[in-house]
Design an enzyme around this catalytic site. Sequence first.
Site, PDB file in Angstrom:
ATOM      1  N   HIS A  54      -5.755   1.878   9.100  1.00  0.00           N
ATOM      2  CA  HIS A  54      -6.018   0.648   9.381  1.00  0.00           C
ATOM      3  C   HIS A  54      -5.101   0.480   9.736  1.00  0.00           C
ATOM      4  O   HIS A  54      -3.663  -0.931   9.912  1.00  0.00           O
ATOM      5  CB  HIS A  54      -5.663  -0.151   7.982  1.00  0.00           C
ATOM      6  CG  HIS A  54      -6.259   0.009   6.947  1.00  0.00           C
ATOM      7  ND1 HIS A  54      -7.759  -1.071   6.797  1.00  0.00           N
ATOM      8  CD2 HIS A  54      -7.173   1.151   5.562  1.00  0.00           C
ATOM      9  CE1 HIS A  54      -8.698  -0.200   6.157  1.00  0.00           C
ATOM     10  NE2 HIS A  54      -8.322   1.340   5.344  1.00  0.00           N
ATOM     11  N   ASN A 127     -11.890  -4.161   0.823  1.00  0.00           N
ATOM     12  CA  ASN A 127     -12.679  -3.942   2.660  1.00  0.00           C
ATOM     13  C   ASN A 127     -13.541  -4.687   2.337  1.00  0.00           C
ATOM     14  O   ASN A 127     -13.600  -5.971   1.806  1.00  0.00           O
ATOM     15  CB  ASN A 127     -13.029  -2.564   2.560  1.00  0.00           C
ATOM     16  CG  ASN A 127     -12.622  -1.121   2.964  1.00  0.00           C
ATOM     17  OD1 ASN A 127     -11.038  -1.744   3.372  1.00  0.00           O
ATOM     18  ND2 ASN A 127     -13.057  -0.012   1.753  1.00  0.00           N
TER      19      ASN A 127
END
Length: 483
Positions: A54, A127
């Site tokens: 990420h 997510n």
Amino acid sequence: MSSNKLTTSWGAPVGDNQNSMTAGSRGPTLIQDVHLLEKLAHFNRERVPERVVHAKGAGAHGYFEVTNDVTKYTKAAFLSEVGKRTPLFIRFSTVAGELGSADTVRDPRGFAVKFYTEEGNYDIVGNNTPVFFIRDAIKFPDFIHTQKRDPKTHLKNPTAVWDFWSLSPESLHQVTILMSDRGIPATLRHMHGFGSHTFKWTNAEGEGVWIKYHFKTEQGVKNLDVNTAAKIAGENPDYHTEDLFNAIENGDYPAWKLYVQIMPLEDANTYRFDPFDVTKVWSQKDYPLIEVGRMVLDRNPENYFAEVEQATFSPGTLVPGIDVSPDKMLQGRLFAYHDAHRYRVGANHQALPINRARNKVNNYQRDGQMRFDDNGGGSVYYEPNSFGGPKESPEDKQAAYPVQGIADSVSYDHYDHYTQAGDLYRLMSEDERTRLVENIVNAMKPVEKEEIKLRQIEHFYKADPEYGKRVAEGLGLPIKKDS
């Protein structure tokens, strides 16, 4: 004369910021030019370690407003009454890409929300998909290694990606989502978000339920086709970041409705699959969505590094009334996320302005790198003590629940990796299936070993025979007779 004087990091005025101190116009630079030394030394240390996953992200400030009474399910104070608003910060991200990578690649998107509640911070770290590739944290380092660059070539390695997925059939549901139209959102504003894991809500009477979080975009779901995404990636790799910033700057504030699915505790023992398995979704026919509130993003960061890059999130950042479940992937994340922040940002990362709780933090933690508050002052620094130090509140303990079993390395007891992936395939229109198969075929063509392709095709076939046959045909490979 300007009153806005340039200073050193220790506050002294700088007399010359254009010329180094030297021995004459052509002589060597002098080491006594402490401003030069400080400027160069600080420049060398401007970067913190990149997030191992990420890394590429965008963020925004906003608020959450409760729109439905859920107090019969949770005692969390920020959900205590309709109309109550809580400030928040959100960070969106890709998973596998580096800091400078393109936004419009095929990848899940991180969807991490930090609520600044009166009982401390609460993070939902999810997510844009309701499931994940694996369901046990012990496999996470290996999985991410396949998504990152090959240590020999420093190139992405499709063979490693599909080798891992084909040997981890629990990944099939998420792989199907990733390779579908949803794999490349049009913008960060036009995608849903999910907590993905199962969590536990407990009310004021100590009664608990299992829950799952769903953030539904009010902008509608929009995706990019492969060719458009590739074109944008080449022309504007920061497309998603720019779109989010500009929308908020122009007053077009993106919003999401938050819903939960609620499962009675006892149903976990009898449901048709393990409800703590993050590779599966709960049927909304069994557990319909219940509205909780609305999230609105209405303010851009003032400084990217201070807010977006230094923001830290963890599913272990909890408040009273919200607990975790036995989900093995979640249990591993409880350690890994806080530990990653201690490595990347520092032991006192939670004291940084973007991470700092809005209520008073009151504990016996002291010292550590970059401790920049009063460090507890002269107050008592151990517990138990006789000097009026902060006390625990037993009413805020995590809710107890029974456990049983033999300590061992045990796999999940449910091995149906195919039903939900097949259901998803059959829900798609013919055009959506065609694009799904094309995306998979194009992604698998570079795989070096035919056995990996055949193994993965077998998984597709078990989910739905048509699914497997179409991928096999696209790759020019046979279907195994025993599939």
